[in-house]
Each structure stands twice: as structure tokens, then as C-alpha cells.
Design a protein around this motif. Structure first.
Motif, PDB file in Angstrom:
ATOM      1  N   PHE A 164       0.840  -1.196   0.000  1.00  0.00           N
ATOM      2  CA  PHE A 164       0.000   0.000   0.000  1.00  0.00           C
ATOM      3  C   PHE A 164       0.877   1.248   0.000  1.00  0.00           C
ATOM      4  CE2 PHE A 164      -3.477  -2.365   2.508  1.00  0.00           C
ATOM      5  CZ  PHE A 164      -4.384  -2.346   1.457  1.00  0.00           C
ATOM      6  N   PRO A 205      -4.183   1.494   5.399  1.00  0.00           N
ATOM      7  CA  PRO A 205      -5.262   2.031   6.245  1.00  0.00           C
ATOM      8  C   PRO A 205      -5.026   1.773   7.730  1.00  0.00           C
ATOM      9  CG  PRO A 205      -6.132   0.557   4.515  1.00  0.00           C
ATOM     10  CD  PRO A 205      -4.642   0.486   4.449  1.00  0.00           C
ATOM     11  N   ASP A 206      -4.128   0.869   8.073  1.00  0.00           N
ATOM     12  CA  ASP A 206      -3.887   0.605   9.505  1.00  0.00           C
ATOM     13  C   ASP A 206      -2.884   1.588  10.120  1.00  0.00           C
ATOM     14  OD1 ASP A 206      -1.376  -0.218   8.753  1.00  0.00           O
ATOM     15  OD2 ASP A 206      -1.625  -2.294   9.367  1.00  0.00           O
ATOM     16  N   LEU A 255      -0.465  -4.676   9.775  1.00  0.00           N
ATOM     17  CA  LEU A 255      -1.474  -5.713   9.568  1.00  0.00           C
ATOM     18  C   LEU A 255      -1.729  -6.032   8.094  1.00  0.00           C
ATOM     19  CD1 LEU A 255      -4.014  -4.680  12.362  1.00  0.00           C
ATOM     20  CD2 LEU A 255      -2.132  -6.321  12.474  1.00  0.00           C
ATOM     21  N   ALA A 256      -1.298  -5.158   7.199  1.00  0.00           N
ATOM     22  CA  ALA A 256      -1.467  -5.463   5.775  1.00  0.00           C
ATOM     23  C   ALA A 256      -0.502  -6.588   5.397  1.00  0.00           C
ATOM     24  CB  ALA A 256      -1.236  -4.210   4.946  1.00  0.00           C
ATOM     25  N   ARG A 257      -0.849  -7.289   4.323  1.00  0.00           N
ATOM     26  CA  ARG A 257      -0.139  -8.537   4.059  1.00  0.00           C
ATOM     27  C   ARG A 257       1.257  -8.381   3.451  1.00  0.00           C
ATOM     28  NH1 ARG A 257      -5.595  -9.976   3.207  1.00  0.00           N
ATOM     29  NH2 ARG A 257      -6.240 -11.945   4.128  1.00  0.00           N
ATOM     30  N   PHE A 261      -4.798   2.869  -3.867  1.00  0.00           N
ATOM     31  CA  PHE A 261      -5.985   2.035  -4.093  1.00  0.00           C
ATOM     32  C   PHE A 261      -6.433   2.132  -5.548  1.00  0.00           C
ATOM     33  CE2 PHE A 261      -6.269   1.855   0.506  1.00  0.00           C
ATOM     34  CZ  PHE A 261      -6.761   0.580   0.716  1.00  0.00           C
ATOM     35  N   MET A 294      -4.058   0.167  -7.900  1.00  0.00           N
ATOM     36  CA  MET A 294      -4.218  -1.299  -7.760  1.00  0.00           C
ATOM     37  C   MET A 294      -5.206  -1.881  -8.757  1.00  0.00           C
ATOM     38  SD  MET A 294      -4.580  -2.314  -3.826  1.00  0.00           S
ATOM     39  CE  MET A 294      -3.659  -1.244  -2.795  1.00  0.00           C
ATOM     40  N   LYS A 295      -6.159  -1.055  -9.180  1.00  0.00           N
ATOM     41  CA  LYS A 295      -7.217  -1.548 -10.067  1.00  0.00           C
ATOM     42  C   LYS A 295      -6.941  -1.195 -11.524  1.00  0.00           C
ATOM     43  CE  LYS A 295      -9.071  -2.615  -6.138  1.00  0.00           C
ATOM     44  NZ  LYS A 295      -8.715  -3.896  -5.551  1.00  0.00           N
ATOM     45  N   GLY A 353      -6.232  -7.275  -8.232  1.00  0.00           N
ATOM     46  CA  GLY A 353      -5.974  -5.869  -7.946  1.00  0.00           C
ATOM     47  C   GLY A 353      -5.665  -5.603  -6.486  1.00  0.00           C
ATOM     48  N   GLN A 354      -4.807  -6.445  -5.906  1.00  0.00           N
ATOM     49  CA  GLN A 354      -4.471  -6.290  -4.491  1.00  0.00           C
ATOM     50  C   GLN A 354      -2.954  -6.272  -4.302  1.00  0.00           C
ATOM     51  OE1 GLN A 354      -6.782  -9.702  -2.951  1.00  0.00           O
ATOM     52  NE2 GLN A 354      -8.177  -8.205  -2.074  1.00  0.00           N
ATOM     53  N   ILE A 355      -2.556  -6.046  -3.059  1.00  0.00           N
ATOM     54  CA  ILE A 355      -1.159  -6.228  -2.673  1.00  0.00           C
ATOM     55  C   ILE A 355      -1.152  -7.395  -1.676  1.00  0.00           C
ATOM     56  CG2 ILE A 355      -0.508  -3.840  -3.090  1.00  0.00           C
ATOM     57  CD1 ILE A 355      -0.714  -4.914   0.482  1.00  0.00           C
ATOM     58  N   PRO A 356      -0.044  -8.103  -1.487  1.00  0.00           N
ATOM     59  CA  PRO A 356       1.266  -7.883  -2.080  1.00  0.00           C
ATOM     60  C   PRO A 356       1.452  -8.687  -3.364  1.00  0.00           C
ATOM     61  CG  PRO A 356       1.445  -9.550  -0.372  1.00  0.00           C
ATOM     62  CD  PRO A 356      -0.009  -9.130  -0.418  1.00  0.00           C
ATOM     63  N   GLU A 374      -0.564 -13.537  -3.918  1.00  0.00           N
ATOM     64  CA  GLU A 374      -0.981 -14.362  -2.770  1.00  0.00           C
ATOM     65  C   GLU A 374       0.173 -14.458  -1.772  1.00  0.00           C
ATOM     66  OE1 GLU A 374      -3.784 -15.462  -1.600  1.00  0.00           O
ATOM     67  OE2 GLU A 374      -4.963 -14.869  -3.323  1.00  0.00           O
ATOM     68  N   SER A 375      -0.042 -13.838  -0.617  1.00  0.00           N
ATOM     69  CA  SER A 375       1.041 -13.772   0.373  1.00  0.00           C
ATOM     70  C   SER A 375       1.547 -15.160   0.777  1.00  0.00           C
ATOM     71  CB  SER A 375       0.588 -12.977   1.599  1.00  0.00           C
ATOM     72  OG  SER A 375      -0.559 -13.545   2.194  1.00  0.00           O
ATOM     73  N   ARG A 418      -3.754 -10.068  13.452  1.00  0.00           N
ATOM     74  CA  ARG A 418      -4.930  -9.335  12.957  1.00  0.00           C
ATOM     75  C   ARG A 418      -6.094  -9.400  13.938  1.00  0.00           C
ATOM     76  NH1 ARG A 418      -6.436  -9.318   6.802  1.00  0.00           N
ATOM     77  NH2 ARG A 418      -7.724  -7.641   7.669  1.00  0.00           N
TER      78      ARG A 418
HETATM   79  N1  GTB Z   1      -5.303 -13.698  -0.213  1.00  0.00           N
HETATM   80  C1  GTB Z   1      -4.553 -12.509  -0.550  1.00  0.00           C
HETATM   81  C2  GTB Z   1      -3.139 -12.624   0.032  1.00  0.00           C
HETATM   82  O1  GTB Z   1      -2.958 -13.332   1.033  1.00  0.00           O
HETATM   83  O2  GTB Z   1      -2.212 -12.032  -0.533  1.00  0.00           O
HETATM   84  C3  GTB Z   1      -5.312 -11.297  -0.009  1.00  0.00           C
HETATM   85  C4  GTB Z   1      -4.660 -10.000  -0.420  1.00  0.00           C
HETATM   86  C5  GTB Z   1      -5.362  -8.816   0.224  1.00  0.00           C
HETATM   87  O3  GTB Z   1      -6.423  -8.946   0.863  1.00  0.00           O
HETATM   88  N2  GTB Z   1      -4.755  -7.653   0.067  1.00  0.00           N
HETATM   89  C6  GTB Z   1      -5.324  -6.435   0.631  1.00  0.00           C
HETATM   90  C7  GTB Z   1      -5.607  -5.445  -0.488  1.00  0.00           C
HETATM   91  O4  GTB Z   1      -4.862  -5.319  -1.419  1.00  0.00           O
HETATM   92  C8  GTB Z   1      -4.284  -5.798   1.565  1.00  0.00           C
HETATM   93  S1  GTB Z   1      -3.920  -6.860   2.937  1.00  0.00           S
HETATM   94  N3  GTB Z   1      -6.737  -4.720  -0.355  1.00  0.00           N
HETATM   95  C9  GTB Z   1      -7.117  -3.709  -1.307  1.00  0.00           C
HETATM   96  C10 GTB Z   1      -8.241  -4.145  -2.162  1.00  0.00           C
HETATM   97  O5  GTB Z   1      -8.661  -5.323  -2.121  1.00  0.00           O
HETATM   98  O6  GTB Z   1      -8.712  -3.291  -2.921  1.00  0.00           O
HETATM   99  C11 GTB Z   1      -5.517  -6.806   3.823  1.00  0.00           C
HETATM  100  C12 GTB Z   1      -5.550  -5.710   4.836  1.00  0.00           C
HETATM  101  C13 GTB Z   1      -5.969  -4.465   4.518  1.00  0.00           C
HETATM  102  C14 GTB Z   1      -6.025  -3.476   5.503  1.00  0.00           C
HETATM  103  C15 GTB Z   1      -5.665  -3.794   6.794  1.00  0.00           C
HETATM  104  N4  GTB Z   1      -5.742  -2.801   7.814  1.00  0.00           N
HETATM  105  O7  GTB Z   1      -5.987  -1.626   7.515  1.00  0.00           O
HETATM  106  O8  GTB Z   1      -5.582  -3.109   9.003  1.00  0.00           O
HETATM  107  C16 GTB Z   1      -5.225  -5.058   7.107  1.00  0.00           C
HETATM  108  C17 GTB Z   1      -5.175  -6.015   6.126  1.00  0.00           C
END
Ligand code: GTB
Length: 212
Positions: free
Chosen positions: A8, A12-13, A18-20, A42, A45-46, A57-60, A71-72, A173
């Protein structure tokens, strides 16, 4: 060839780790592998560039020498397979450590994710207050079983492994909910993970970009 992960632009944390991307950073630190980070918003990502690396469209993500992973769990497994320190050499011990990786991601993490969904995405629904205790109880049920298996051991199965790395990451988490503190042996297990120098470096690296 250097390793580049994505994270990210601003988690957001606010830097709680806590993000992956933190679990991937941690694995790379345990394996003593240098890495760079591609920070994404954000919106980015998309967009097509990031979607070509991550179909959802996610991290990491993880990129190295033409290999692109998402996929972490898969990323941590890839790192653990290629470097010393995260999976035992003994074949059976290695299979058990991998089993704990799956247990963390497919048995323990889902009810914890449900709680985040119940609070942040469904919190305004008329049935939310009724559902919340059920979701919390499902986490406690898994934590009771995990605590029973861990007992007074330092780690889940012998030496620290990628199974512990993912389990500690997943349990973390649940800390903001207060449920982790209800299980002192799991709380102490997580604290042991957090005390590892590799975790501390990973945490500090994400904090440096995410602190408010
Ligand atoms: N299964 C996938 C993996 O393990 O890599 C899941 C990946 C995932 O959920 N990524 C999240 C993401 O990119 C970030 S980690 N989200 C943006 C989206 O989907 O648009 C999840 C996460 C987000 C925020 C917090 N937090 O703020 O505390 C904690 C964890």
C-alpha cells in the motif's frame, strides 16, 4: 536480479503492520534477502499495470527475474523454499511446517477476516449486532484449539518456521478486537514472533511509510 514487492502507498492501519506485505517483508528478512517496494494507491491497484501482476488488484505481489507472484502465502512459500531458515530440511518436518502454513491461511485466518467484514463492511446492517458475537465466537473456537495444540511450546512444531511466520501474522490481525489477549499462550506466542529481529526490521520498514 533484485526482488520487488508491492505494498500500500499508505496502509489504512496507519503502520500497525497488519497489511499482508508485512508477512512477505518478514519472510525476506528471515531469509536475509534485500528487496525493493513498489508502492501502489488504491486506484493504481485496479489499473491495468498492477492487474497484470495481480489479477484481483491487491497487494502484495512479488517480482524477481521475470517471475511474478501474488498471494502472500504463495510468496512466503516461494521464499521459504529457496532460502534457509524458514522450512526444516527433514522431509517430514518440512511437510508439517507447510501444513501449518495452510492451517494459518485456510483455517485460522478466515474467521478473523469475517470479523473485519462484520465490523467494517456490514456494521451498518440491521442484523450486524446479532451476527457479531457469533463471528467472535468462531474465532475463539479456533483459538482454543490452536492454544491446546501449542501448549507451552515456543513454536508450533520444533524450530521457528514459515508456519509460525504465517500463524503469527494471522493472529496479529485479531489483536485489535481484544480476542488475542483472551488467550495468554497465543498472545505470548505472537510476542515471541514480534521479538524476532527479522520481524522488527519488517515492521519498522512498513512503519516508516505508513505512520500517520
Ligand atoms: N489472499 C490474498 C493474500 O494473502 O495475498 C489477499 C490480499 C489482500 O487482501 N490484500 C489487501 C488489499 O490489497 C491488503 S492486505 N486490499 C485492497 C483491495 O482489495 O482493494 C488486507 C488488509 C488491509 C487493511 C488492513 N488494515 O488496515 O488493518 C489489514 C489487512
Amino acid at each position: 536480479m533484485s526482488i520487488v514487492i508491492s505494498a500500500f502507498e499508505k496502509s489504512p492501519d496507519g503502520g500497525m503492520g497488519l497489511a499482508r506485505d508485512t508477512r512477505v517483508r518478514w519472510a525476506l528478512e528471515e531469509a536475509a534477502q534485500p528487496y525493493d517496494v513498489r508502492y501502489v494507491s488504491f486506484q493504481a491497484m485496479k489499473e491495468p499495470e498492477h492487474l497484470s501482476a495481480h489479477p484481483f488488484g491487491q497487494i502484495p505481489t512479488y517480482e524477481e527475474d521475470g517471475l511474478c507472484l501474488f498471494e502472500s502465502g504463495a510468496i512466503v512459500f516461494h521464499i521459504a523454499q529457496r532460502h534457509q531458515g524458514l522450512l526444516p530440511k527433514d522431509e517430514k518436518a518440512r511437510a508439517r511446517a507447510i501444513t501449518w502454513m495452510f492451517a494459518a491461511l485456510s483455517t485460522v485466518e478466515p474467521p478473523i477476516l469475517d470479523l473485519a467484514i462484520a465490523k467494517f463492511q456490514e456494521g451498518d446492517k440491521p442484523w450486524a449486532a446479532e451476527r457479531l458475537p457469533l463471528v467472535m465466537e468462531r474465532i475463539r473456537a479456533k483459538f482454543r484449539q490452536l492454544a491446546a495444540r501449542l501448549g507451552d511450546s515456543e513454536w508450533l512444531d520444533g524450530d521457528f518456521s514459515a508456519g509460525d511466520l504465517l500463524m503469527v501474522s494471522v493472529l496479529l490481525r485479531a489483536r485489535p478486537s481484544g480476542i488475542l489477549a483472551e488467550f495468554p499462550t497465543l498472545d505470548a506466542y505472537v510476542a515471541r514472533g514480534e521479538a524476532r529481529p527479522a520481524y522488527r526490521r519488517a515492521f519498522a520498514a512498513q512503519l516508516a511509510v505508513n505512520a500517520a
